[in-house]
Each structure stands twice: as structure tokens, then as C-alpha cells.
Design a protein around this motif. Structure first.
Motif, mmCIF file in Angstrom:
data_model
loop_
_atom_site.group_PDB
_atom_site.id
_atom_site.type_symbol
_atom_site.label_atom_id
_atom_site.label_comp_id
_atom_site.label_asym_id
_atom_site.label_seq_id
_atom_site.Cartn_x
_atom_site.Cartn_y
_atom_site.Cartn_z
ATOM 1 N N ARG A 160 0.743 -0.721 0.382
ATOM 2 C CA ARG A 160 0.199 -0.326 -0.101
ATOM 3 C C ARG A 160 0.678 1.453 0.186
ATOM 4 N N VAL A 163 2.669 1.199 -4.001
ATOM 5 C CA VAL A 163 1.342 1.740 -4.530
ATOM 6 C C VAL A 163 0.978 3.377 -4.584
ATOM 7 N N HIS A 164 0.847 3.684 -2.595
ATOM 8 C CA HIS A 164 0.506 4.730 -2.694
ATOM 9 C C HIS A 164 1.761 6.243 -3.216
ATOM 10 N N ARG A 165 2.992 5.940 -2.998
ATOM 11 C CA ARG A 165 3.755 6.846 -2.956
ATOM 12 C C ARG A 165 4.263 7.155 -4.297
ATOM 13 N N ILE A 166 3.584 5.741 -5.376
ATOM 14 C CA ILE A 166 4.054 5.595 -6.930
ATOM 15 C C ILE A 166 2.621 6.504 -6.965
ATOM 16 N N LYS A 167 2.131 6.684 -6.978
ATOM 17 C CA LYS A 167 0.543 7.456 -7.244
ATOM 18 C C LYS A 167 0.734 8.452 -7.540
ATOM 19 N N ASP A 168 1.143 8.919 -6.226
ATOM 20 C CA ASP A 168 1.142 10.386 -5.760
ATOM 21 C C ASP A 168 1.964 11.056 -6.992
ATOM 22 N N PRO A 171 1.551 8.184 -11.979
ATOM 23 C CA PRO A 171 0.464 7.196 -11.561
ATOM 24 C C PRO A 171 1.214 5.980 -13.104
ATOM 25 N N HIS A 173 1.523 2.176 -14.157
ATOM 26 C CA HIS A 173 1.107 0.267 -14.308
ATOM 27 C C HIS A 173 2.242 -0.372 -13.566
ATOM 28 N N LYS A 278 6.274 14.005 -10.787
ATOM 29 C CA LYS A 278 5.441 14.133 -12.314
ATOM 30 C C LYS A 278 5.379 15.493 -12.569
#
Length: 522
Positions: A160, A163-168, A171, A173, A278
Motif C-alpha cells: 500500500r 502504490v500510494h507513493r507511486i500514485k502521488d 502514476p 502501471h 511528475k
């Protein structure tokens, strides 16, 4: 029954083998129901096909058989290895099938952290000697991966956080390969996951990751022991996909940290190493784009000013073309005068050349003599060549055997005939060309001859010496004249002199002069 038989029968009860084995089993289990045994593992070959593990514990003097049942193997904190000194907790019992006693292990732990660290250091030295930890074989993670593969437990907080840090940050796959991160099988599962990600095709239904993250939360040395597995270290070192290790906290370390291409202090730090921010990239890109536009605009302004300055320094088209235009006009005026002068020179040169029948006759005679000389030379050369070839053939004939000599003579005779035909043909062509030139010269001579003029009704007037009289003033009264017509000559006497003399024609001569003795009209 006799007295001897009664005396030989012992006064001791009888037991079966099973009764003795059962009694010993109960006695051992009652006396040693739960024990802790310290010893070195010997004869360990991994779990049996049934899942149970059989080995022995030994010290410097004795040996104790040991067994770990399948259910207990999954609960062990670390995997047993050959030569490891451990403390085994379990129940002592016997195995009636082979009259052996053994310990059934319920728990297994290293004989102190020092022993486990010694094993870890020994494995580290072994793998380092093979070059698995060298920096020159490590790969650079991609700056902007499209797909990231994560090898961790699917139920923990680690996945979790990643995934949360990559999404922030950025983003993209993320593919998770679920594994156990603690226990005896954890090392093998993680190694299989790394190898499985590398085996994915580039154009398969499951996208192949550009980067792998092997992650787990913190724990003790025993909890993290699966990430020191030798098979896992080799799989990470052989991975074609860059690997980031995020096992434990910053103070924890395992052998996978040394074999991975990058080490992150925490799983969250691994996500930060994997992808950039990003928003920062967009801001940097916007800044660079603005700078590029400003630089382009300033460059265009400078180039535009330079072009204007260069245009002011250049002369006008009229100034550039003034000198060539003047030179062109002067050349035009000189050309007309030069054409007139050249024409006059050509006319004067042509007028200086006097053509006469005698000149043409001389040239025809010279050409005929040259032709005769060339014909004589050609025939002489041909005869000399034939004689030379005949002498050469005769000389060669004496050295050859009859049959090859005949073939060679035939070939040479054929060649000689060909040369003779070519020589005659060349002479014939030369004669034809010279004959054509002679015919042309004769035609020109006939055209320029005064005979053609006489044939139109004119007459050629000569004096007594045969000189041509060109004007009436040259005739004296009573002078004897010779009049040449196209068909003959006639003699006349001039009755008067002056511009208009009268001529008395006498009887024409019987025989006209030869054309070769004619005078010239010019």
C-alpha cells in the motif's frame, strides 16, 4: 516332564519385540517429554518429497537423529542448513522400526545471533568471491519506467505504501507478484518471482516490467533470513531487469541489498527511487520550453538585425551591374568593327590565292605520284612480309612432327591468306579513295578550263608569240593574230589598231592544240 527340563527353564517372563519397543518408547518419552538440545546440523538435504525433513544433531562425541514434520517446517523462522549450530526444542522419542531414538523438533533457532551472523558472513564472502556484488555488473534503473513489478506480500502495508507513493509522484502501471516474505519458503518464492518477471515476453498479455522492487517491512535477523537465501541472490544478480531492494528499515541489511542494482532504506524510499515527481518534471519542462522560446526569439532578432545591417552595407543592383553593363556595351561596339575587319582580311586572303588549270594539274600529278609510290611500297612490304612468314614457317616446320606441323601450317596458311586478303582489300580501298579524289580534281579542272567558255561562242585571241591578248589596245595594225575556238584555231590579221580593230580571219588550222598546251584565261 523330566527333572532336567524343569531345571533348564529360566524363571524370567517373556516379552515380544513390540512390547520391548513400546516399553522403551514410553520410558523415554516420560523421562524426556520436552527438551532443548544444542548441536550442529548434519546430513540435511532439504525437505523430503512428503514435506518432512530428516537430519541429525551432533557434537564432538555423539549424534542424535532429528525430524521436523511438514506442518512445523512452515512455521520455522529460518531454514535449516548443513553445518549450522542450532538449539532444537522438541520431544524425545524412539523409532521402533529401527531401534533408534530421535527428537521431534517443534522449534529451531540458531545457537545465538553470533552463529547466525557467522553463517551470513561466510555466505557473503562466498558470493562476493563469485563477483555477484560487483558494481560494474549493476544496471542503472530507467528514469521513467512504464511498468513496475513489485515482489512482496499482497496483504501487508508495504504494497500500500509503494502504490500510494507511486500514485502521488508519477502514476503508472504496477504489477504485484504475491510471495511470502517470512518463513522457510520465502527466499525460494521471491527468487521465483524475480525469474518469472524476467521470463515475461515483451509483447505478451502481461506487460514486462521495466523495473523490479523487492520489498518487506522491518524485522529481526531471523525474520529477514529468507532474503539471504543463496538462490535469491543469484536470481537477483542474473536479472536483466534492474532491481531495487527495499527489505527492512534503514539499519537492516541483507545479502539481497548487496546484489540488487539499487538499495532503498524503506519501501517508500524504493518508490521514490523508481519514479520521478511528475509535477516537478512538468514544471521543469515548462521552464525549459519558455527558455527555449525566449532564446529562439532573441536569436531571430539578432539574426534579423544582422541581415538588415548587411543589407545596408551592400551596394544597389544598379551599382553592382554598372561596370558589367559598360563592359558589355564596349564589347558590343568592338564586335561590329572586329567583324568588318575580319571579313576584309578573309576577302583579301582569298583574293591573293589564284587558281589555274596548271596548279590543279600539278596537284593531280603529285597525288598520282604519291599514290603510285604508296602502291609500290605496299606491294613491296606485302611481298617482304610473305617471304618473311614463309621463311619462318619453313624454320618452324623442321622442328615439328608431321601431324601437328601440318595443322600448324594449315592455320598459318589460313592466317596468311587472311592477311593477304586484308592487304589487298586495304590497297583496293586506298586506290578507290585516290581514284575518287582524282576524278574530283579532273571535274574541277574541266570546270575551270577555258574550253567551257569557248564552247559558249567565245574565242581566245593570241598574238604571234602565243601570248593572250586581253585588251584591244594591245593590238597593232597588221599584227598576225591566232583565234582559238572550241573546235579549232584560225589565223587572222588585224587591219587597224586601237580600241576597235577589225580582224580578218584566215583559214583555220587543220589540227587543234592539245589541251595540255593551252594558255590560261587568267
Amino acid at each position: 516332564m523330566s527333572d532336567l527340563e524343569l531345571e533348564s527353564r529360566p524363571n524370567v517372563g517373556e516379552y515380544t519385540v513390540s512390547e520391548i519397543s513400546g516399553a522403551l518408547k514410553r520410558a523415554v518419552e516420560d523421562q524426556f517429554g520436552h527438551v532443548r538440545v544444542r548441536g550442529e546440523i548434519s546430513g540435511y538435504r532439504g525437505p523430503h518429497s512428503s514435506g518432512h525433513a530428516y537430519f541429525a544433531l551432533k557434537d564432538d562425541r555423539s549424534r542424535l537423529e532429528a525430524v521436523v514434520w511438514k506442518g512445523t517446517m512452515g512455521r520455522l523462522k529460518f531454514r535449516p542448513e548443513e553445518g549450522m549450530e542450532v538449539i532444537a526444542t522438541g520431544k524425545l522419542t524412539t523409532y521402533p522400526g529401527s531401534s533408534k531414538y530421535q527428537i521431534v523438533i517443534d522449534n529451531l533457532e540458531p545457537a545465538g545471533a553470533g552463529a547466525l551472523m557467522a553463517l551470513l558472513e561466510e555466505r557473503k564472502r562466498k558470493l562476493a568471491a563469485e563477483g555477484l556484488f560487483d558494481d560494474d555488473r549493476k544496471q542503472l534503473p530507467p528514469f521513467m519506467p512504464k511498468v513496475i513489478g513489485v515482489v512482496t506480500s499482497p496483504t501487508g502495508a508495504v504494497i500500500r505504501d509503494i502504490v500510494h507513493r507511486i500514485k502521488d509522484r508519477f502514476p503508472l502501471h504496477v504489477i504485484v507478484w504475491p510471495v511470502r516474505v517470512q518463513g522457510e519458503t520465502s527466499g525460494a518464492e521471491v527468487a521465483a518471482a524475480v525469474a518469472g518477471f524476467n521470463a515475461l515476453p515483451f509483447d505478451g498479455p502481461v506487460p514486462r516490467p521495466d523495473l523490479l522492487i523487492v520489498a518487506r517491512g522491518g524485522g529481526s535477523l531471523e525474520d529477514l533470513w529468507g532474503f539471504n537465501d543463496e538462490a535469491l541472490i543469484r536470481a537477483v544478480a542474473a536479472s536483466d531487469i534492474p532491481v531495487i531492494s527495499a527489505v527492512g528499515h534503514e539499519t537492516d541489511w541483507t545479502l539481497i541489498d548487496l546484489a540488487a542494482d539499487r538499495r532503498a532504506p524503506t519501501p517508500t524510499g524504493a518508490a521514490e527511487l523508481a519514479v520521478p515527481v511528475k509535477a516537478d518534471l512538468e514544471a521543469t519542462l515548462a521552464n525549459l520550453g519558455a527558455r527555449l522560446r525566449n532564446c529562439t526569439s532573441r536569436l531571430l532578432d539578432r539574426r534579423r538585425q544582422a541581415v538588415r545591417a548587411a543589407a545596408r552595407a551592400l551596394p544597389s543592383p544598379d551599382q553592382l551591374l554598372a561596370l558589367p553593363r559598360r563592359q558589355f556595351d564596349e564589347a558590343t561596339s568592338r564586335l561590329a568593327r572586329a567583324l568588318i575587319v575580319s571579313t576584309e582580311r578573309k576577302r583579301a586572303r582569298l583574293g591573293a590565292v589564284r587558281l589555274s588549270p596548271a596548279t590543279l594539274s600539278r596537284r593531280v600529278g603529285d597525288t598520282r605520284r604519291h599514290l603510285d609510290r604508296d602502291m609500290a611500297r605496299a606491294q613491296s612490304a606485302l611481298r617482304a612480309l610473305v617471304r618473311e612468314r614463309r621463311v619462318h614457317f619453313d624454320r618452324v616446320q623442321s622442328r615439328l612432327v608431321p601431324e601437328p606441323l601440318a595443322r600448324r601450317h594449315a592455320a598459318q596458311r589460313t592466317q596468311l591468306g587472311s592477311l593477304e586478303r586484308r592487304g589487298l582489300m586495304a590497297i583496293s580501298q586506298r586506290l578507290e579513295r585516290l581514284r575518287a579524289r582524282l576524278t574530283q580534281s579532273d571535274r574541277l579542272l574541266a570546270t575551270l578550263s577555258h574550253k567551257a567558255v569557248l564552247a559558249r561562242g567565245f574565242a581566245l585571241v593570241k598574238d604571234a608569240n602565243g601570248a593572250v591578248i586581253k585588251s584591244a589596245g594591245d593590238v597593232a595594225a597588221g599584227a598576225a593574230l591566232s583565234l582559238e575556238f572550241a573546235d579549232g584555231e584560225a589565223q587572222a590579221i588585224a587591219t587597224t589598231g586601237g580600241a576597235k580593230p577589225r580582224v580578218t580571219v584566215s583559214k583555220p588550222s587543220a589540227k587543234p592544240r592539245e589541251p595540255g598546251n593551252q594558255g590560261s584565261l587568267f
